[in-house]
Enzyme design. Structure first.
Site, PDB file in Angstrom:
ATOM      1  CE  LYS A 212      -4.393  -1.416   1.679  1.00  0.00           C
ATOM      2  NZ  LYS A 212      -5.672  -0.986   2.579  1.00  0.00           N
ATOM      3  CG  ASP A 291      -6.592  -6.877   6.173  1.00  0.00           C
ATOM      4  OD1 ASP A 291      -6.097  -6.128   6.048  1.00  0.00           O
ATOM      5  OD2 ASP A 291      -7.247  -6.960   4.616  1.00  0.00           O
TER       6      ASP A 291
END
Length: 339
Positions: A212, A291
């Protein structure tokens, strides 16, 4: 003379918002909780009167700090202080020198040690993710993981207690620390109880969203609905993380699969490959459950956080088709287990 808290609150605005913003870029925000139990500090401490103001000197380095000073700031609503970026290495070393002693200090309540390690971990991840130097990141993650294993393996940590001391925002460094913490607890409950396995879950969780860092902030912080082009960029992050780590000998296959497969889904609808069922590595399936839970219970620019009950209901709906049903049920039991 250092500025007192009272002086700071009464100080007149001395510069424009633009100038203040540029001044703030020279400072690193630091969670105040990390300073409450470390004694004398080797760096100057700065405070801000308002969100758009420049930091003002509050406490000079290497002087004795009254034991009630930082707790009083916390009571007043101040949760973040600042240090000069010129002194970041000194500060990080100070944390490293203190964290092992503090988390091993059984006279401190477990909740306080969990909060200290969480704040310290986020601060370290924030800095190394921002620097975007892989060697530095892996070294910091290795050290942080060792501390996490020591605290989590050596104590009965209740998920509900951990949830109450973690932060729940959309920053990658916050999410990475949370996922690593949750993955260790879920893995421990599932029988992965050796220090080696817990450490592997911790490192994999800390690194799972490394890709990311390549996503533009304009997309990560976008308040409106993401378009197809945005999603195409976001869906690359497991692959980008895998590519960055695949040739690193210090990263195990278990950890690498957490990075590469944490968005795969049981029915084959996930990415980047579309794996099905047991084709997905067990550590990646653990990572997927926690997550999703952390994403649901964290605030985003475009929505408020779900409650824990709402998040668990969503996990229930995703069990079997999207997420490993056994792991979801185990996580639900952990969340409801009393401390």
């Amino acid at each position: 003379m250092p500025t007192t808290f009272g002086d700071l609150l009464l100080a007149p605005e001395a510069m424009s918002t633009t100038t203040a913003y540029l001044q703030r870029q020279k400072f690193l925000p630091v969670p105040l909780h990390t300073l409450c139990v470390t004694g004398e500090l080797p760096v100057d401490i700065y405070l801000c009167q308002g969100r758009d103001d420049a930091p003002v000197l509050f406490r000079r380095r290497n002087i004795e700090i009254p034991p009630d000073e930082f707790p009083k700031l916390l009571e007043s609503g101040i949760e973040t202080v600042f240090i000069s970026r010129d002194h970041v290495e000194v500060y990080q070393q100070h944390l490293e020198d203190n964290v092992a002693v503090i988390i091993a200090n059984e006279s401190l309540p477990l909740e306080r040690r969990l909060q200290f390690l969480g704040d310290t971990g986020r601060s370290i991840l924030h800095e190394v993710f921002q620097a975007d130097q892989l060697d530095q990141t892996l070294e910091a993650v290795d050290d942080l993981s060792n501390h996490m294993v020591e605290l989590f393996a050596g104590n009965e940590v209740a998920v509900s207690d951990l949830f109450s001391v973690l932060r729940h925002d959309y920053h990658t460094y916050t999410h990475s620390y949370n996922v690593a913490s949750y993955a260790m607890l879920l893995g421990k409950e599932l029988g992965f109880s050796s220090d080696e396995k817990l450490r592997s879950l911790s490192v994999g969780g800390l690194l799972h969203d490394l890709g990311k860092l390549k996503i533009p902030r304009t997309i990560l912080n976008k308040k409106g609905r993401l378009d197809n082009q945005d999603w195409d960029i976001i869906r690359r992050h497991p692959f980008d993380g895998f590519v960055a780590l695949v040739n690193r000998p210090e990263v195990s296959r278990d950890q690498l699969m957490m990075v590469y497969q944490h968005h795969e889904r049981i029915d084959g609808s996930g990415y980047p490959v579309g794996l099905i069922g047991d084709e997905i590595h067990p550590f990646a399936r653990i990572c997927s459950v926690v997550d999703v839970f952390d994403a649901l219970t964290s605030s985003r620019p475009y929505r408020t956080a779900n409650t824990t009950n709402e998040a668990l209901e969503t996990l229930d709906r995703l069990a079997n088709d999207k997420l490993d049903a056994e792991m979801v049920q185990c996580w639900k039991a952990l969340m409801k287990k009393p401390s």
